[in-house]
Scaffold this motif. Structure first.
Motif, PDB file in Angstrom:
ATOM      1  N   UNK A 127     -11.742   3.019  -4.588  1.00 12.56           N
ATOM      2  CA  UNK A 127     -11.731   1.565  -4.402  1.00 12.56           C
ATOM      3  C   UNK A 127     -10.798   1.280  -3.230  1.00 12.56           C
ATOM      4  N   UNK A 128     -10.753   0.026  -2.830  1.00 12.51           N
ATOM      5  CA  UNK A 128      -9.926  -0.363  -1.689  1.00 12.51           C
ATOM      6  C   UNK A 128      -9.333  -1.745  -1.935  1.00 12.51           C
ATOM      7  N   UNK A 129      -8.207  -1.992  -1.286  1.00 15.88           N
ATOM      8  CA  UNK A 129      -7.543  -3.288  -1.446  1.00 15.88           C
ATOM      9  C   UNK A 129      -6.759  -3.590  -0.175  1.00 15.88           C
ATOM     10  N   UNK A 130      -6.554  -4.871   0.063  1.00 13.51           N
ATOM     11  CA  UNK A 130      -5.734  -5.296   1.199  1.00 13.51           C
ATOM     12  C   UNK A 130      -4.352  -5.709   0.701  1.00 13.51           C
ATOM     13  N   UNK A 131      -3.408  -5.692   1.607  1.00 13.88           N
ATOM     14  CA  UNK A 131      -2.069  -6.193   1.331  1.00 13.88           C
ATOM     15  C   UNK A 131      -1.482  -6.649   2.659  1.00 13.88           C
ATOM     16  N   UNK A 132      -0.322  -7.244   2.618  1.00 15.01           N
ATOM     17  CA  UNK A 132       0.287  -7.682   3.863  1.00 15.01           C
ATOM     18  C   UNK A 132       1.653  -8.273   3.623  1.00 15.01           C
ATOM     19  N   UNK A 133       2.329  -8.567   4.699  1.00 19.30           N
ATOM     20  CA  UNK A 133       3.626  -9.234   4.624  1.00 19.30           C
ATOM     21  C   UNK A 133       3.450 -10.641   5.178  1.00 19.30           C
ATOM     22  N   UNK A 134       3.717 -11.612   4.324  1.00 19.05           N
ATOM     23  CA  UNK A 134       3.559 -13.021   4.686  1.00 19.05           C
ATOM     24  C   UNK A 134       4.883 -13.727   4.417  1.00 19.05           C
TER      25      UNK A 134
ATOM     26  N   UNK B 240      -8.479   7.115  -4.031  1.00 24.30           N
ATOM     27  CA  UNK B 240      -9.180   7.524  -5.245  1.00 24.30           C
ATOM     28  C   UNK B 240      -8.488   6.901  -6.447  1.00 24.30           C
ATOM     29  N   UNK B 241      -9.125   7.016  -7.607  1.00 27.75           N
ATOM     30  CA  UNK B 241      -8.524   6.458  -8.816  1.00 27.75           C
ATOM     31  C   UNK B 241      -7.247   7.186  -9.217  1.00 27.75           C
ATOM     32  N   UNK B 242      -7.026   8.391  -8.681  1.00 35.28           N
ATOM     33  CA  UNK B 242      -5.796   9.128  -8.974  1.00 35.28           C
ATOM     34  C   UNK B 242      -4.713   8.876  -7.927  1.00 35.28           C
ATOM     35  N   UNK B 243      -4.962   7.985  -6.977  1.00 33.80           N
ATOM     36  CA  UNK B 243      -3.949   7.631  -5.996  1.00 33.80           C
ATOM     37  C   UNK B 243      -3.965   8.471  -4.737  1.00 33.80           C
ATOM     38  N   UNK B 244      -4.950   9.358  -4.600  1.00 36.28           N
ATOM     39  CA  UNK B 244      -5.036  10.143  -3.364  1.00 36.28           C
ATOM     40  C   UNK B 244      -5.593   9.260  -2.248  1.00 36.28           C
ATOM     41  N   UNK B 245      -5.034   9.416  -1.071  1.00 32.49           N
ATOM     42  CA  UNK B 245      -5.338   8.512   0.044  1.00 32.49           C
ATOM     43  C   UNK B 245      -6.552   8.991   0.824  1.00 32.49           C
ATOM     44  N   UNK B 246      -7.480   8.063   1.098  1.00 31.89           N
ATOM     45  CA  UNK B 246      -8.628   8.328   1.960  1.00 31.89           C
ATOM     46  C   UNK B 246      -8.375   7.749   3.348  1.00 31.89           C
ATOM     47  N   UNK B 247      -7.941   6.500   3.401  1.00 31.72           N
ATOM     48  CA  UNK B 247      -7.654   5.892   4.710  1.00 31.72           C
ATOM     49  C   UNK B 247      -6.678   4.745   4.541  1.00 31.72           C
ATOM     50  N   UNK B 248      -5.756   4.641   5.499  1.00 38.49           N
ATOM     51  CA  UNK B 248      -4.822   3.534   5.570  1.00 38.49           C
ATOM     52  C   UNK B 248      -4.976   2.871   6.931  1.00 38.49           C
ATOM     53  N   UNK B 249      -5.013   1.546   6.932  1.00 36.60           N
ATOM     54  CA  UNK B 249      -5.069   0.787   8.182  1.00 36.60           C
ATOM     55  C   UNK B 249      -3.952  -0.243   8.147  1.00 36.60           C
ATOM     56  N   UNK B 250      -2.920  -0.040   8.941  1.00 38.89           N
ATOM     57  CA  UNK B 250      -1.784  -0.949   8.933  1.00 38.89           C
ATOM     58  C   UNK B 250      -1.402  -1.382  10.335  1.00 38.89           C
ATOM     59  N   UNK B 251      -1.162  -2.659  10.508  1.00 42.14           N
ATOM     60  CA  UNK B 251      -0.821  -3.204  11.826  1.00 42.14           C
ATOM     61  C   UNK B 251       0.289  -4.233  11.691  1.00 42.14           C
ATOM     62  N   UNK B 252       1.307  -4.093  12.541  1.00 40.75           N
ATOM     63  CA  UNK B 252       2.319  -5.133  12.646  1.00 40.75           C
ATOM     64  C   UNK B 252       1.805  -6.214  13.577  1.00 40.75           C
ATOM     65  N   UNK B 253       1.196  -7.245  13.003  1.00 43.18           N
ATOM     66  CA  UNK B 253       0.514  -8.248  13.815  1.00 43.18           C
ATOM     67  C   UNK B 253       1.481  -9.164  14.556  1.00 43.18           C
ATOM     68  N   UNK B 254       2.578  -9.519  13.883  1.00 40.75           N
ATOM     69  CA  UNK B 254       3.539 -10.437  14.499  1.00 40.75           C
ATOM     70  C   UNK B 254       4.913  -9.811  14.708  1.00 40.75           C
TER      71      UNK B 254
END
Length: 236
Positions: free
Chosen positions: A160-167, A192-206
Motif C-alpha cells: 500500500x502507499x500513503x502520503x505525508x508532509x510537513x505543514x 509492504x505490509x511488513x514495513x519493507x520499503x519499495x519506494x520513497x519520494x521526498x522533497x523539501x518544497x519550501x
C-alpha cells in the motif's frame, strides 16, 4: 484543527468497493477522504517486445485524471497529443511498485494492465492508485487461478502507499489538497505490509527537512500502510 478533526497521524476514511464496473477482469473503487480512484485490471495474451520468446509475463499501469476530477477542468492528455509528464511519472511509479511484488514468470506470458482513473482528486491520488491498484491486481490474479489460466496467484506480497508532509512545521499524515498545496515538505511512501520499503519520494518544497523530521514521517507512514493493508485484507 485538521478537516474532520483528524489527528496529525490519522488516515482519512478509507473505502474499497469491489466490482464497481462489469467488464474488467477485476476492479476496485478506492475512496480515501474525498479522493476517488477507479482501478481496473485487464489481461492480454501478449508481452512487451523485450520479453518476447521468454516465459515471463508483465504488469504495467496507466494513470489519468478525468477532466472533472478537480475544481477547474483538467484537459485530457489526448488534447496535447502526448501524455502529460506528471501522468507518465505517476504511472511508472504504480507499475514499478506492482511489479516489485509480482512473480512475472507465474503470469505465463500474460500482460496485466492496471488502469487508474482519478474520478475526484483531493490529494494523494498516486498513493490511492497504488493501494487500490494492488488490491485490483490481486483480485484479478485470483480470478485467473480460478479460471485455470495460471497455476497460482503470482502476487507475492501485500503493498500500500500513503502520503505525508510537513505543514506549518508539523509532520502530518495523508495530506488532503489544502494541506498538500501548503506543505513545506512532501513525502510519498510505498511499502509492504511488513514495513519493507519499495519506494520513497521526498522533497523539501519550501525548505530542507531534517533527519528527525524524516524519521517522524517514516514512522507515521509505516503504521498507516499497515492499517491500509489490514483494510485491504478485510475485502480480499
Amino acid at each position: 484543527m485538521r478537516a474532520n478533526n483528524r489527528k496529525d497521524n490519522e488516515l482519512r476514511p478509507v473505502t474499497f468497493t469491489l466490482d464497481y464496473c462489469e467488464y474488467p477482469l477485476a476492479n476496485v473503487l478506492v475512496e480515501i477522504g474525498k479522493t476517488r480512484v477507479l482501478c481496473c485490471v485487464t489481461a492480454e495474451n501478449r508481452v512487451p517486445p523485450h520479453l518476447v520468446g521468454s516465459d515471463s509475463g508483465w504488469v504495467t499501469a496507466e494513470y489519468a485524471m478525468l477532466p472533472g476530477a478537480t475544481q477547474t477542468r483538467t484537459p485530457r492528455d489526448i488534447s496535447r497529443l502526448r501524455i502529460a509528464p506528471r501522468s507518465s511519472e505517476i504511472q511508472r511509479l504504480i507499475g514499478r511498485s506492482l511489479r516489485s511484488v509480482t512473480d512475472l514468470q507465474g503470469l505465463c506470458g500474460l500482460s496485466l494492465t492496471v488502469d487508474c482513473d482519478v474520478l475526484q482528486a483531493d490529494g494523494g491520488t498516486r498513493t490511492a492508485s497504488i493501494t487500490g491498484g494492488w488490491l485490483a491486481l490481486w483480485l484479478g490474479c485470483e480470478k485467473l487461478v480460478k479460471q485455470n489460466i495460471i497455476v497460482k496467484n503470482p502476487v507475492k506480497e501485500q503493498i500500500a502507499a500513503v502520503s505525508a508532509g510537513i505543514v506549518d512545521g508539523k509532520p502530518l499524515l495523508d495530506l488532503d489538497y489544502s494541506e498538500d498545496s501548503n506543505a513545506e515538505t512532501d513525502f510519498n511512501m510505498v511499502m509492504t505490509n511488513t514495513g519493507r520499503i519499495i519506494e520513497l519520494q521526498g522533497t523539501g518544497e519550501k525548505r530542507p527537512f531534517t533527519r528527525d523530521e524524516l524519521t517522524s514521517l517514516l514512522d507515521m507512514g509505516t503504521k498507516a500502510i499497515a492499517e491500509l493493508c489490514r483494510l485491504q485484507r478485510e475485502v480480499m
